[in-house]
Design a protein around this motif. Structure first.
Motif, PDB file in Angstrom:
ATOM      1  N   THR A 121       0.828  -1.200   0.000  1.00  0.00           N
ATOM      2  CA  THR A 121       0.000   0.000   0.000  1.00  0.00           C
ATOM      3  C   THR A 121       0.863   1.251   0.000  1.00  0.00           C
ATOM      4  OG1 THR A 121      -1.726  -1.162   1.179  1.00  0.00           O
ATOM      5  CG2 THR A 121      -1.825   1.216   1.221  1.00  0.00           C
ATOM      6  N   PHE A 122       1.821   1.292   0.905  1.00  0.00           N
ATOM      7  CA  PHE A 122       2.625   2.504   1.030  1.00  0.00           C
ATOM      8  C   PHE A 122       3.394   2.793  -0.256  1.00  0.00           C
ATOM      9  CE2 PHE A 122       6.570   4.730   1.902  1.00  0.00           C
ATOM     10  CZ  PHE A 122       6.067   5.888   2.453  1.00  0.00           C
ATOM     11  N   PHE A 123       4.114   1.788  -0.743  1.00  0.00           N
ATOM     12  CA  PHE A 123       4.975   2.081  -1.882  1.00  0.00           C
ATOM     13  C   PHE A 123       4.195   2.296  -3.173  1.00  0.00           C
ATOM     14  CE2 PHE A 123       8.257   0.422   0.945  1.00  0.00           C
ATOM     15  CZ  PHE A 123       9.180   1.445   0.806  1.00  0.00           C
ATOM     16  N   SER A 124       3.107   1.571  -3.368  1.00  0.00           N
ATOM     17  CA  SER A 124       2.380   1.811  -4.613  1.00  0.00           C
ATOM     18  C   SER A 124       1.694   3.182  -4.576  1.00  0.00           C
ATOM     19  CB  SER A 124       1.379   0.691  -4.910  1.00  0.00           C
ATOM     20  OG  SER A 124       0.462   0.571  -3.870  1.00  0.00           O
ATOM     21  N   LEU A 125       1.252   3.610  -3.406  1.00  0.00           N
ATOM     22  CA  LEU A 125       0.656   4.947  -3.304  1.00  0.00           C
ATOM     23  C   LEU A 125       1.719   6.029  -3.503  1.00  0.00           C
ATOM     24  CD1 LEU A 125      -1.889   4.714  -0.339  1.00  0.00           C
ATOM     25  CD2 LEU A 125      -2.397   5.168  -2.737  1.00  0.00           C
ATOM     26  N   ALA A 126       2.843   5.862  -2.829  1.00  0.00           N
ATOM     27  CA  ALA A 126       3.879   6.898  -2.891  1.00  0.00           C
ATOM     28  C   ALA A 126       4.409   7.050  -4.316  1.00  0.00           C
ATOM     29  CB  ALA A 126       5.013   6.559  -1.932  1.00  0.00           C
ATOM     30  N   LEU A 127       4.696   5.907  -4.930  1.00  0.00           N
ATOM     31  CA  LEU A 127       5.238   5.941  -6.284  1.00  0.00           C
ATOM     32  C   LEU A 127       4.234   6.559  -7.258  1.00  0.00           C
ATOM     33  CD1 LEU A 127       7.879   5.003  -7.429  1.00  0.00           C
ATOM     34  CD2 LEU A 127       6.866   2.799  -7.957  1.00  0.00           C
ATOM     35  N   ALA A 128       2.972   6.148  -7.111  1.00  0.00           N
ATOM     36  CA  ALA A 128       1.935   6.660  -8.009  1.00  0.00           C
ATOM     37  C   ALA A 128       1.744   8.164  -7.811  1.00  0.00           C
ATOM     38  CB  ALA A 128       0.623   5.931  -7.768  1.00  0.00           C
ATOM     39  N   LEU A 129       1.805   8.608  -6.569  1.00  0.00           N
ATOM     40  CA  LEU A 129       1.629  10.039  -6.296  1.00  0.00           C
ATOM     41  C   LEU A 129       2.753  10.837  -6.942  1.00  0.00           C
ATOM     42  CD1 LEU A 129       0.132  12.312  -4.909  1.00  0.00           C
ATOM     43  CD2 LEU A 129       1.435  11.866  -2.839  1.00  0.00           C
ATOM     44  N   LEU A 130       3.982  10.343  -6.766  1.00  0.00           N
ATOM     45  CA  LEU A 130       5.123  11.024  -7.371  1.00  0.00           C
ATOM     46  C   LEU A 130       4.931  11.136  -8.890  1.00  0.00           C
ATOM     47  CD1 LEU A 130       8.122  12.078  -7.139  1.00  0.00           C
ATOM     48  CD2 LEU A 130       8.791   9.746  -7.716  1.00  0.00           C
ATOM     49  N   LEU A 131       4.586  10.013  -9.510  1.00  0.00           N
ATOM     50  CA  LEU A 131       4.443  10.013 -10.965  1.00  0.00           C
ATOM     51  C   LEU A 131       3.273  10.886 -11.410  1.00  0.00           C
ATOM     52  CD1 LEU A 131       5.184   6.247 -11.598  1.00  0.00           C
ATOM     53  CD2 LEU A 131       6.604   8.180 -12.281  1.00  0.00           C
ATOM     54  N   ALA A 132       2.182  10.855 -10.647  1.00  0.00           N
ATOM     55  CA  ALA A 132       1.010  11.662 -11.028  1.00  0.00           C
ATOM     56  C   ALA A 132       1.337  13.147 -10.943  1.00  0.00           C
ATOM     57  CB  ALA A 132      -0.180  11.321 -10.136  1.00  0.00           C
ATOM     58  N   VAL A 133       2.043  13.551  -9.896  1.00  0.00           N
ATOM     59  CA  VAL A 133       2.388  14.965  -9.753  1.00  0.00           C
ATOM     60  C   VAL A 133       3.266  15.401 -10.918  1.00  0.00           C
ATOM     61  CG1 VAL A 133       3.715  16.588  -8.361  1.00  0.00           C
ATOM     62  CG2 VAL A 133       2.108  15.050  -7.265  1.00  0.00           C
ATOM     63  N   LYS A 134       4.205  14.544 -11.277  1.00  0.00           N
ATOM     64  CA  LYS A 134       5.094  14.903 -12.395  1.00  0.00           C
ATOM     65  C   LYS A 134       4.320  14.917 -13.714  1.00  0.00           C
ATOM     66  CE  LYS A 134       8.458  15.251  -9.619  1.00  0.00           C
ATOM     67  NZ  LYS A 134       8.741  16.616  -9.144  1.00  0.00           N
ATOM     68  N   ALA A 135       3.462  13.919 -13.891  1.00  0.00           N
ATOM     69  CA  ALA A 135       2.694  13.847 -15.143  1.00  0.00           C
ATOM     70  C   ALA A 135       1.758  15.044 -15.267  1.00  0.00           C
ATOM     71  CB  ALA A 135       1.901  12.552 -15.213  1.00  0.00           C
ATOM     72  N   ASP A 136       1.337  15.569 -14.130  1.00  0.00           N
ATOM     73  CA  ASP A 136       0.439  16.724 -14.138  1.00  0.00           C
ATOM     74  C   ASP A 136       1.217  17.998 -14.465  1.00  0.00           C
ATOM     75  OD1 ASP A 136      -2.124  17.899 -13.671  1.00  0.00           O
ATOM     76  OD2 ASP A 136      -1.289  18.728 -11.823  1.00  0.00           O
ATOM     77  N   ASN A 137       2.517  17.993 -14.152  1.00  0.00           N
ATOM     78  CA  ASN A 137       3.354  19.173 -14.399  1.00  0.00           C
ATOM     79  C   ASN A 137       3.672  19.378 -15.866  1.00  0.00           C
ATOM     80  OD1 ASN A 137       3.630  20.166 -11.884  1.00  0.00           O
ATOM     81  ND2 ASN A 137       5.646  19.302 -11.476  1.00  0.00           N
ATOM     82  N   VAL A 138       3.969  18.266 -16.550  1.00  0.00           N
ATOM     83  CA  VAL A 138       4.483  18.418 -17.904  1.00  0.00           C
ATOM     84  C   VAL A 138       3.339  18.556 -18.899  1.00  0.00           C
ATOM     85  CG1 VAL A 138       6.508  17.055 -17.358  1.00  0.00           C
ATOM     86  CG2 VAL A 138       4.549  15.951 -18.424  1.00  0.00           C
ATOM     87  N   LEU A 139       3.613  19.266 -19.969  1.00  0.00           N
ATOM     88  CA  LEU A 139       2.636  19.389 -21.038  1.00  0.00           C
ATOM     89  C   LEU A 139       3.027  18.483 -22.193  1.00  0.00           C
ATOM     90  CD1 LEU A 139       2.145  23.248 -21.050  1.00  0.00           C
ATOM     91  CD2 LEU A 139       0.516  21.511 -20.307  1.00  0.00           C
ATOM     92  N   ARG A 140       4.322  18.551 -22.526  1.00  0.00           N
ATOM     93  CA  ARG A 140       4.817  17.781 -23.652  1.00  0.00           C
ATOM     94  C   ARG A 140       4.830  16.297 -23.293  1.00  0.00           C
ATOM     95  NH1 ARG A 140       7.970  20.535 -27.778  1.00  0.00           N
ATOM     96  NH2 ARG A 140       7.877  22.365 -26.463  1.00  0.00           N
ATOM     97  N   GLY A 141       4.209  15.482 -24.119  1.00  0.00           N
ATOM     98  CA  GLY A 141       4.270  14.035 -23.899  1.00  0.00           C
ATOM     99  C   GLY A 141       3.372  13.545 -22.788  1.00  0.00           C
TER     100      GLY A 141
END
Lengths: 363, 297, 293
Positions: free
Chosen positions: C81-101
């Motif tokens: 639970t902890f690691f899949s949430l943490a990893l997903a949150l990190l990736l989601a925040v980054k994916a939300d930041n970028v426009l290109r790709g």
């Protein structure tokens, strides 16, 4: 507090659309400037560029004596009030107001003092521990104001802050915001699509249309001397009457009316006249067929046709009116002429003669 | 001042800020994407390489040319004892399970949700609770008694036994109930004034309105059904009833069993078991995401 | 119920019959059956059963093996639970930041949602293959003799890794949609109020994601408890022996393999109580959770 200067500030979106054509103007310290125009005219983009929320494609923007083009919003010493208030929903009113100060490492006791002052000023003292969801629209609006004023910024930015309020509250908040700005003396840029807000609040108005500045001026200048048919029809309710007339050899003619003017232009022209500048006159040369009397209590509006063109007349409440034929006249000073194609004002000189004489000439 | 200056405006050189943070964002996203992709790449590589080579050297960096051959073996040669569980037969069973489950769940769910939301029903509250209690207990915790009962009903090794018990949960019902409740009230009133009865209203108005929702649910349910493992493992003992996902255990045994493990062939089956649900999710991404994220409200 | 419902008497009943029949037969009957069986001892040769009261339960809590499995389940659930949430949150925040790709990243990060858990386990078997698995070799370089299937903690590590890999996409999708639901103006207000990106994240974004995170917490616990069955079964190759396993896997092993219907049913009932407690907790929290409107 500071002056703001835009030097050919321009915005082109990645898709090539020019949202704001190079705009240059200066806002002196303490002035309240309103950017007004229809939706999509670029006013919000301009504001957001000043805030740093949009990149500036070209040109220079300075606040005070710093060029701030590349500064982050947080470093521009600005405060902004958003259309949907943009309050932090998970924070209490107190925390909402204090958040910007907290991040600027302001000492705790000063934050507390400033929040209390602002709350008192905005009648929010009893609500400081509530969350935004527990407040009414007007209260949220005040919190957004509070968040802006505690910061003592160099510049206030308002992005249609009143558009989500009902009409009554809007009138009230309009006065409050203006009074507050007066008191604090902070330079302000206010964006709205509502020309009433623009007229009542602004020290100076900037009218925008499809990314270009149409006119900059005081409310009175904008109202009485619109620079284009766009401004003439956008500002004022009801808008300025715009009808097609004809200019030739020193005379302006429209319907039965003929006025002497000094103008080089010949041929068709757009003639503008404010509804309140048309007066009922039994000897008037304009024959209007009144189709509708709009009763507004304090005044009346007559809508009808003159020579196949639509015209609106504004009457004070003392003057009775009914549908049917009516004769009107107009003081030549009050006529504005616009180029029929470009819509720009033509600086034709009306032959300034006393009114009686005008009529005698006309008759 | 305050003019629309026509003066020669010297545009200030707008320095493009190099956004290190943006580069960092991309780096993390690329690393994350690779983390997700790596296992699939290893799977593809070994599926296309001769088994002997894989056994000697492990997965290499280049794809081989054995994919066709392995694919043919996987699809048409049986891997079990009875000879009935070819890749093709497992694919067929997987499709039946995925489609049958999605279809059954949606039809039954929509009907029940319609009854609960749009009718004055004396025992509506009771029906509601009876149905929504099923959200509380996943099949896994009552797996054994479910198996016993299915056996008693003589449904082992049948498609009915495979599909119907999986439908005994209210996720789709709940989802459609939420959606129907968000449909404006005026619509029923207007329909009644226009003379539409409950059946007409359902078919002419509600179903067309729910199209996107149905599509989204269908994708989610198809993937869910296709990917079922525990239930098919218990309920299907005859090899001609195996689904791809259920067959994976046997694939593992094939991997281990032979002198030269048939990695290639086994991996092709694993890939085939992944392609349809992944394709559906990728191609109908926006529907799928909408359905998934709106089901929690 | 809608204010303007239909009045028909028989139609709603007709509409409800299929759903109610299915859940009666395949939900309530098994649930009651499990509850009942948990109080009986099944004769191993199928000749009847004896009522034993709570004995099935007490013997579970006396069994060191059961407690070991329970302990592992807790550890497994917390880590996954902890690691899949943490990893997903990190990736989601980054994916939300970028426009290109952004769209490509989104696809690459979510496709694994559609991979069945046992197939994920199968991929794990390849990566951790004892002869040539790339990950096994990688760990070998760091002096870690990775022995999946033979070493308890190595096997546990593989199970956890695979389960995290499988669960990141769901969390990613929900976090990303949660991020996109935060009003743009609120983020912009934060941009003006706070110059530090990490400050903005922890003060504004993170609290606004809390409802999504809480919902996901429950989803992830449920996933780790139940849906990882396929991963575990594949990783242990159907032969649990000394390998780690979770409570659900033990229900299956004892009941289906060991033919201990009573014991297995008692375990089922314990899991039911666990899930019920979790759900009640969730509803209570949902009631109390701040509705940001």
């Amino acid at each position: 507090m500071a002056q703001v200067t835009l030097d050919s500030v321009r915005k082109i979106y990645p898709n090539g659309v020019e949202a704001v054509s190079p705009a240059s103007f200066n806002i002196p310290d303490g002035e309240f400037v309103v950017l007004v125009g229809p939706s999509g005219c670029g006013k919000s983009t301009l504001l957001r560029m000043i805030a740093g929320l949009e990149d500036i494609t070209d040109g220079a923007l300075s606040i005070g004596d710093r060029v701030v083009n590349t500064l982050d919003p947080a470093d521009r010493d600005i405060a902004m009030v958003f259309q949907n208030y943009a309050l932090y929903p998970h924070m209490t009113v107190r925390k909402n107001i204090a958040y910007g100060l907290k991040n600027r490492k302001t000492p705790k006791d000063i934050i507390a003092q400033k929040v209390d002052e602002a709350a008192k000023m905005l009648n929010l003292t009893d609500y400081l521990d509530r969350k935004p969801a527990q407040l009414s629209g007007g209260q949220r609006q005040r919190v957004a104001m509070g968040r802006a004023i505690v910061r003592d910024p160099a510049l206030f930015l308002f992005d249609e802050p009143l558009s989500n309020l009902d009409a009554k509250l809007r009138n009230q908040m309009r006065i409050e915001i203006k009074a507050l700005q007066r008191r604090l003396g902070v330079t302000s840029v206010y964006v709205t699509h509502d020309q009433v807000e623009a007229m009542t609040m602004a020290d100076r108005i900037i009218v925008l249309n499809s990314g270009k500045i149409e006119q900059i001026g005081t409310p009175a200048e904008i109202y009485h001397n619109p620079a284009s048919t766009f401004v003439a029809s956008f500002m004022g309710a009801p808008p300025m009457n715009l009808v097609a007339g004809e200019l030739d050899s020193g005379h302006l003619s429209f319907a039965g009316l003929s006025l002497p003017v000094h103008a080089d232009h010949r041929g068709p022209v757009t003639m503008g006249v404010r509804p309140e500048d048309l007066v009922i006159d039994p000897d008037g040369q304009l024959h209007m067929e009144v189709e509708l009397v709009e009763e507004l209590g304090a005044h009346r509006l007559l809508h009808g046709m003159v020579d196949g063109q639509r015209l609106t007349v504004h009457l004070t409440k003392e003057i009775k009116a009914h549908t049917g034929p009516l004769r009107l006249s107009c003081h030549p000073d009050r006529l504005r002429l616009f180029h029929p194609e470009t819509g720009k004002r033509m600086d034709a000189q009306m032959a300034t003669q006393p009114r009686t004489q005008t009529e005698s000439v006309a008759s | 001042m305050a003019d629309i200056t026509s003066s020669v405006a010297v545009p200030a050189p707008t320095r493009r800020r190099i956004r290190w943070s943006l580069i960092g964002d991309h780096a993390i996203l690329i690393a994350g994407s690779l983390f997700m992709l790596l296992p699939l790449l290893v799977l593809l590589q070994t599926a296309s390489t001769p088994d002997l080579e894989t056994m000697k050297n492990g997965p290499g960096l280049y794809f081989g040319d054995q994919l066709d051959d392995n694919f043919r073996k996987a699809m048409f040669e049986a891997s079990g004892f009875s000879g009935a569980n070819t890749g093709l037969s497992m694919l067929k069973n997987s499709l039946i399970l995925g489609l049958g489950f999605a279809f059954g769940k949606i039809v039954i769910g929509m009907m029940a949700a319609y009854a609960i939301v749009y009718f004055r029903l004396r025992f509506a509250t009771l029906a509601f609770w009876l149905i929504f209690t099923t959200l509380l207990l996943p099949l896994e915790v009552r797996i054994l008694p479910s198996y016993e009962i299915t056996q008693k009903l003589g449904l082992l090794n049948t498609y009915t036994g495979l599909i119907v018990p999986l439908i005994a949960s209210a996720t789709a019902t709940f989802f459609f109930r939420q959606f129907f409740r968000s449909v404006p009230e005026e619509l029923v009133e207007a329909a009644r004034i226009d003379g539409a009865g409950p059946v007409k209203f359902f078919i002419d108005i509600l179903v067309p309105l729910s199209q996107t929702m149905i599509a989204a649910m269908f994708i989610i349910m198809f993937v869910y059904g296709w990917n079922q493992y525990l239930w098919p493992t218990m309920i299907t003992t005859e090899e001609d009833m195996y689904t791809l996902v259920r067959g994976i255990k046997q694939i593992v045994q094939v991997l281990e069993g032979n002198e030269i493990p048939q990695y290639g062939r086994a991996n092709v089956l694993a890939i085939i078991s992944v392609i349809p649900p992944v394709a559906v999710v990728i191609f109908f991404q926006s529907w799928f995401v909408k359905g998934l994220t709106e089901s929690d409200k | 119920m809608k204010r303007a419902g239909f009045d028909s008497r028989w139609l709603p009943i007709l509409l409800l019959v299929p759903q109610l029949t299915i859940i009666a037969v395949f939900f309530y009957w098994p649930a009651v059956y499990a509850l009942k069986s948990s109080f009986f001892l099944q004769d191993p040769f199928g000749f009847g059963q004896t009522f034993v009261g709570l004995e099935n339960y007490t013997s579970l809590f006396d069994s060191s093996e059961y407690l070991k499995v329970a302990n592992f389940t807790v550890l497994f659930t917390v880590l996954v639970t902890f690691f899949s949430l943490a990893l997903a949150l990190l990736l989601a925040v980054k994916a939300d930041n970028v426009l290109r790709g952004a769209k490509t990243y989104r696809t690459l990060l979510m496709w694994v949602y559609a991979v069945a858990p046992p197939v994920a386990g199968f991929m794990g078997l390849l990566l951790f293959n004892q002869r040539w698995g790339p990950l096994m070799e990688l760990f070998g370089h760091f002096g870690w003799e990775f022995e999946m299937g033979a070493d308890y903690s190595d096997t546990a590590f593989a199970m956890i890794m695979i389960s995290i890999w499988k669960q990141v996409p769901v969390n990613f999708i929900f976090f990303l949609s949660g991020l996109q639901a935060i009003p743009k103006a609120v983020r912009e207000a934060a941009l003006i109020d706070n110059r530090s990106a990490s400050g903005r994240f922890w003060d504004v974004t993170f609290p606004l994601l809390a409802p999504t995170g809480f919902f996901l917490l429950i989803i992830n616990i449920t996933y780790a408890l139940f849906d990882t069955f396929g991963v575990i079964d594949t990783v242990v190759r159907g032969e649990p022996s000394n390998n780690p396993m979770t409570l659900v896997y033990k229900v299956y092993v004892d009941g289906f393999r060991g033919n201990d219907l009573g014991g297995s049913s008692a375990q089922s009932v314990i899991l039911m109580v666990l899930v019920l407690a979790l759900t009640v907790f969730q509803f209570r929290m949902v009631e109390r959770r701040i509705h940001y409107t």
